[in-house]
Design an enzyme around this catalytic site. Structure first.
Site, PDB file in Angstrom:
ATOM      1  N   HIS A   1       0.817  -1.225   0.000  1.00  0.00           N
ATOM      2  CA  HIS A   1       0.000   0.000   0.000  1.00  0.00           C
ATOM      3  C   HIS A   1       0.844   1.265   0.000  1.00  0.00           C
ATOM      4  O   HIS A   1       0.387   2.317   0.434  1.00  0.00           O
ATOM      5  CB  HIS A   1      -0.978  -0.011   1.186  1.00  0.00           C
ATOM      6  CG  HIS A   1      -2.058  -1.046   1.042  1.00  0.00           C
ATOM      7  ND1 HIS A   1      -2.795  -1.516   2.099  1.00  0.00           N
ATOM      8  CD2 HIS A   1      -2.523  -1.701  -0.057  1.00  0.00           C
ATOM      9  CE1 HIS A   1      -3.679  -2.426   1.670  1.00  0.00           C
ATOM     10  NE2 HIS A   1      -3.522  -2.552   0.367  1.00  0.00           N
TER      11      HIS A   1
ATOM     12  N   ASN B   1      -3.055 -12.393  16.210  1.00  0.00           N
ATOM     13  CA  ASN B   1      -4.021 -11.290  16.317  1.00  0.00           C
ATOM     14  C   ASN B   1      -4.787 -11.476  17.628  1.00  0.00           C
ATOM     15  O   ASN B   1      -5.194 -12.593  17.947  1.00  0.00           O
ATOM     16  CB  ASN B   1      -5.000 -11.331  15.109  1.00  0.00           C
ATOM     17  CG  ASN B   1      -5.725 -10.021  14.903  1.00  0.00           C
ATOM     18  OD1 ASN B   1      -6.282  -9.446  15.835  1.00  0.00           O
ATOM     19  ND2 ASN B   1      -5.724  -9.541  13.669  1.00  0.00           N
ATOM     20  N   PRO B   2      -5.012 -10.410  18.383  1.00  0.00           N
ATOM     21  CA  PRO B   2      -5.798 -10.576  19.618  1.00  0.00           C
ATOM     22  C   PRO B   2      -7.252 -10.947  19.347  1.00  0.00           C
ATOM     23  O   PRO B   2      -7.919 -11.510  20.221  1.00  0.00           O
ATOM     24  CB  PRO B   2      -5.743  -9.196  20.291  1.00  0.00           C
ATOM     25  CG  PRO B   2      -4.772  -8.372  19.517  1.00  0.00           C
ATOM     26  CD  PRO B   2      -4.548  -9.019  18.190  1.00  0.00           C
TER      27      PRO B   2
HETATM   28  C1  BJW Z   1      -3.228  -6.350  16.554  1.00  0.00           C
HETATM   29  C2  BJW Z   1      -2.742  -5.611  17.610  1.00  0.00           C
HETATM   30  C3  BJW Z   1      -1.550  -6.056  18.199  1.00  0.00           C
HETATM   31  C4  BJW Z   1      -4.548  -4.650  16.937  1.00  0.00           C
HETATM   32  N1  BJW Z   1      -0.956  -7.142  17.729  1.00  0.00           N
HETATM   33  N2  BJW Z   1      -2.627  -7.423  16.105  1.00  0.00           N
HETATM   34  C5  BJW Z   1     -16.305  -4.870  -1.525  1.00  0.00           C
HETATM   35  C6  BJW Z   1     -15.782  -6.147  -1.358  1.00  0.00           C
HETATM   36  C7  BJW Z   1     -14.435  -6.407  -1.588  1.00  0.00           C
HETATM   37  C8  BJW Z   1     -13.568  -5.396  -2.005  1.00  0.00           C
HETATM   38  C9  BJW Z   1     -14.092  -4.136  -2.185  1.00  0.00           C
HETATM   39  C10 BJW Z   1     -15.432  -3.880  -1.959  1.00  0.00           C
HETATM   40  N3  BJW Z   1     -15.643  -2.548  -2.182  1.00  0.00           N
HETATM   41  C11 BJW Z   1     -14.454  -1.971  -2.546  1.00  0.00           C
HETATM   42  C12 BJW Z   1     -13.520  -2.934  -2.565  1.00  0.00           C
HETATM   43  C13 BJW Z   1     -12.085  -2.764  -2.891  1.00  0.00           C
HETATM   44  C14 BJW Z   1     -11.290  -2.130  -1.757  1.00  0.00           C
HETATM   45  C15 BJW Z   1     -11.567  -2.941  -0.492  1.00  0.00           C
HETATM   46  O1  BJW Z   1     -10.965  -3.958  -0.235  1.00  0.00           O
HETATM   47  N4  BJW Z   1     -12.472  -2.452   0.337  1.00  0.00           N
HETATM   48  C16 BJW Z   1     -12.900  -3.181   1.534  1.00  0.00           C
HETATM   49  C17 BJW Z   1     -12.522  -2.380   2.780  1.00  0.00           C
HETATM   50  C18 BJW Z   1     -14.386  -3.405   1.429  1.00  0.00           C
HETATM   51  N5  BJW Z   1      -9.913  -2.215  -2.140  1.00  0.00           N
HETATM   52  C19 BJW Z   1      -9.328  -1.253  -2.853  1.00  0.00           C
HETATM   53  O2  BJW Z   1      -9.929  -0.228  -3.194  1.00  0.00           O
HETATM   54  C20 BJW Z   1      -7.906  -1.487  -3.280  1.00  0.00           C
HETATM   55  N6  BJW Z   1      -7.762  -1.279  -4.660  1.00  0.00           N
HETATM   56  C21 BJW Z   1      -8.446  -1.975  -5.569  1.00  0.00           C
HETATM   57  O3  BJW Z   1      -9.218  -2.853  -5.287  1.00  0.00           O
HETATM   58  O4  BJW Z   1      -8.172  -1.582  -6.855  1.00  0.00           O
HETATM   59  C22 BJW Z   1      -8.902  -2.150  -7.933  1.00  0.00           C
HETATM   60  C23 BJW Z   1      -8.315  -1.546  -9.175  1.00  0.00           C
HETATM   61  C24 BJW Z   1      -7.680  -2.364 -10.088  1.00  0.00           C
HETATM   62  C25 BJW Z   1      -7.132  -1.799 -11.247  1.00  0.00           C
HETATM   63  C26 BJW Z   1      -7.216  -0.425 -11.469  1.00  0.00           C
HETATM   64  C27 BJW Z   1      -7.823   0.391 -10.522  1.00  0.00           C
HETATM   65  C28 BJW Z   1      -8.386  -0.172  -9.384  1.00  0.00           C
HETATM   66  C29 BJW Z   1      -6.966  -0.499  -2.588  1.00  0.00           C
HETATM   67  C30 BJW Z   1      -6.977  -0.651  -1.113  1.00  0.00           C
HETATM   68  C31 BJW Z   1      -6.117   0.444  -0.473  1.00  0.00           C
HETATM   69  C32 BJW Z   1      -6.201   0.414   1.037  1.00  0.00           C
HETATM   70  N7  BJW Z   1      -5.637   1.612   1.558  1.00  0.00           N
HETATM   71  C33 BJW Z   1      -5.493   1.764   2.982  1.00  0.00           C
HETATM   72  C34 BJW Z   1      -4.973   3.175   3.272  1.00  0.00           C
HETATM   73  C35 BJW Z   1      -3.489   3.266   2.879  1.00  0.00           C
HETATM   74  C36 BJW Z   1      -2.947   4.629   3.075  1.00  0.00           C
HETATM   75  C37 BJW Z   1      -3.018   5.078   4.502  1.00  0.00           C
HETATM   76  O5  BJW Z   1      -2.296   4.545   5.359  1.00  0.00           O
HETATM   77  O6  BJW Z   1      -3.807   5.972   4.802  1.00  0.00           O
HETATM   78  O7  BJW Z   1      -4.608   0.767   3.489  1.00  0.00           O
HETATM   79  S1  BJW Z   1      -7.010   1.471   3.907  1.00  0.00           S
HETATM   80  C38 BJW Z   1      -6.219   0.671   5.272  1.00  0.00           C
HETATM   81  O8  BJW Z   1      -6.644  -0.715   5.309  1.00  0.00           O
HETATM   82  C39 BJW Z   1      -4.722   0.656   4.935  1.00  0.00           C
HETATM   83  C40 BJW Z   1      -4.324  -0.710   5.407  1.00  0.00           C
HETATM   84  O9  BJW Z   1      -3.117  -1.128   4.799  1.00  0.00           O
HETATM   85  C41 BJW Z   1      -5.507  -1.556   5.031  1.00  0.00           C
HETATM   86  C42 BJW Z   1      -5.614  -2.846   5.806  1.00  0.00           C
HETATM   87  O10 BJW Z   1      -5.808  -2.575   7.153  1.00  0.00           O
HETATM   88  P1  BJW Z   1      -5.089  -3.479   8.259  1.00  0.00           P
HETATM   89  O11 BJW Z   1      -3.624  -3.287   8.169  1.00  0.00           O
HETATM   90  O12 BJW Z   1      -5.604  -4.844   8.199  1.00  0.00           O
HETATM   91  O13 BJW Z   1      -5.541  -2.704   9.587  1.00  0.00           O
HETATM   92  P2  BJW Z   1      -6.932  -2.885  10.395  1.00  0.00           P
HETATM   93  O14 BJW Z   1      -7.057  -1.706  11.287  1.00  0.00           O
HETATM   94  O15 BJW Z   1      -8.057  -3.171   9.486  1.00  0.00           O
HETATM   95  O16 BJW Z   1      -6.699  -4.191  11.275  1.00  0.00           O
HETATM   96  C43 BJW Z   1      -5.751  -4.189  12.340  1.00  0.00           C
HETATM   97  C44 BJW Z   1      -5.743  -5.564  12.962  1.00  0.00           C
HETATM   98  O17 BJW Z   1      -4.720  -5.605  13.932  1.00  0.00           O
HETATM   99  C45 BJW Z   1      -7.057  -5.941  13.679  1.00  0.00           C
HETATM  100  O18 BJW Z   1      -7.446  -7.254  13.272  1.00  0.00           O
HETATM  101  C46 BJW Z   1      -6.665  -5.929  15.159  1.00  0.00           C
HETATM  102  O19 BJW Z   1      -7.374  -6.901  15.918  1.00  0.00           O
HETATM  103  C47 BJW Z   1      -5.221  -6.251  15.084  1.00  0.00           C
HETATM  104  N8  BJW Z   1      -4.413  -5.761  16.211  1.00  0.00           N
HETATM  105  N9  BJW Z   1      -3.623  -4.577  17.911  1.00  0.00           N
HETATM  106  C48 BJW Z   1      -1.530  -7.820  16.720  1.00  0.00           C
HETATM  107  N10 BJW Z   1      -1.014  -5.397  19.290  1.00  0.00           N
END
Ligand code: BJW
Ligand code: ZN
Length: 255
Positions: A118, A220-221
């Site tokens: 990302h 993951n917790p």
């Molecule tokens: C701990 C802890 C501890 C806490 N120890 N663990 C419907 C269905 C499916 C897909 C889609 C849909 N509608 C739209 C989409 C597509 C969309 C998507 O997936 N959306 C879903 C949310 C529904 N995806 C996209 O748009 C992607 N692009 C795409 O699909 O392009 C298609 C395309 C093709 C060709 C041309 C053009 C387009 C792009 C996705 C980009 C995501 N961006 C972000 C922001 C990045 C910039 C920024 O930092 O601001 O990325 S969003 C955010 O989520 C960030 C993260 O990398 C990403 C994932 O989050 P992550 O890392 O999993 O964090 P959390 O908070 O969700 O989870 C944390 C976890 O840690 C939890 O489980 C806790 O329990 C745990 N935890 N303490 C261990 N101490």
């Protein structure tokens, strides 16, 4: 399921993928996105900040918010989970770290060339011609989280500079995604750490490993949608669980 079962898998593995999300940096003081009370999306509107449409509509709002994020991240230090992952990499040379995070804490802990799916807070680029822009010096001067900040103009074409991260609706960097999928398809163990597993296509990575027959360990917790494909679910904070897991590695390499 126990750390012992996970350790047995790790001891046998030669090609490991460590797939990380925001939870791996939580204990460094960087907020996750979706944790109920503390996650960024509990306080901020993702559609107004993390989409190309948002940047087009209000570049100063989005740029200011990301500068605040860069300040928070710039002041954070790797935690015991990042260090444990770097130790796995040192002990098992066929290890590939794939992260969704836009911080640089894996690199700071000693991981070599983690794959950033990302993007990065440290790779700003032009919003029009895509030329890389010079990242600002230092950790930033901590603008308040809501403060607008006019983005600098691109040196080549004058368009606003944007953060080098992947927003909703944008394609992931092709080379990074291909390398991550290839590593997942070829690994003999995948460890998924601190991700909710709801954002695609990144969430496919552990699923690819499982489809190709590799065991999957999850740290993951809380439960996630990935639970069902995991061989071992270790419920706990990454900075506690991963160092314990690393203790199972041979002493010279692991410490
Ligand atoms: C701990 C802890 C501890 C806490 N120890 N663990 C419907 C269905 C499916 C897909 C889609 C849909 N509608 C739209 C989409 C597509 C969309 C998507 O997936 N959306 C879903 C949310 C529904 N995806 C996209 O748009 C992607 N692009 C795409 O699909 O392009 C298609 C395309 C093709 C060709 C041309 C053009 C387009 C792009 C996705 C980009 C995501 N961006 C972000 C922001 C990045 C910039 C920024 O930092 O601001 O990325 S969003 C955010 O989520 C960030 C993260 O990398 C990403 C994932 O989050 P992550 O890392 O999993 O964090 P959390 O908070 O969700 O989870 C944390 C976890 O840690 C939890 O489980 C806790 O329990 C745990 N935890 N303490 C261990 N101490
Ligand atoms: Zn430009």
């Amino acid at each position: 399921m126990t750390v012992r079962e996970a350790a047995d898998l790790l001891l046998k593995a030669r090609k490991v993928v460590v797939f990380t999300g925001a939870g791996v940096s939580a204990e460094s003081g960087i907020p996750t996105f979706r944790d109920a009370l503390t996650g960024l999306w509990a306080r901020f509107d993702a559609q107004a900040l993390a989409t190309p449409e948002a940047f087009e509509a209000d570049p100063a709002l989005v740029y200011g918010w990301y500068e605040w994020r860069r300040t928070v991240v710039g002041r954070a230090r790797p935690n015991a989970a990042h260090t444990a992952i770097a130790k796995i990499e040192a002990a098992i040379p066929g290890t590939v770290v794939v992260t969704q995070n836009v911080d640089a804490l894996h690199e700071q802990a000693g991981s070599v060339s983690p794959i950033h799916l990302h993007g990065s807070l440290y790779a700003p680029r032009c919003s029009s011609c895509a030329e890389p822009a010079t990242p600002p010096d230092g950790p930033g001067d901590e603008p308040a989280d809501g403060r607008r900040l006019t983005p600098p103009a691109c040196e080549h074409c004058g368009a606003p500079v944007r953060p080098g991260v992947v927003w909703f609706g944008e394609a992931l960097p092709m080379d990074a995604l291909e390398a991550a999928v290839a590593a997942a398809a070829d690994c003999d163990l995948l460890i998924t750490v601190g991700t909710s597993g709801v954002v695609y296509p990144a969430a496919e990575i552990p699923q690819v490993a499982a489809r190709f027959g590799a065991p999957v360990i999850q740290v993951n917790p809380l439960p996630t949608p990935l639970d069902d494909i995991c061989t071992v679910n270790l419920r706990g904070p990454a900075a506690e669980v991963l160092p314990e897991l690393v203790l199972s590695l041979p002493p010279t390499a692991a410490r």
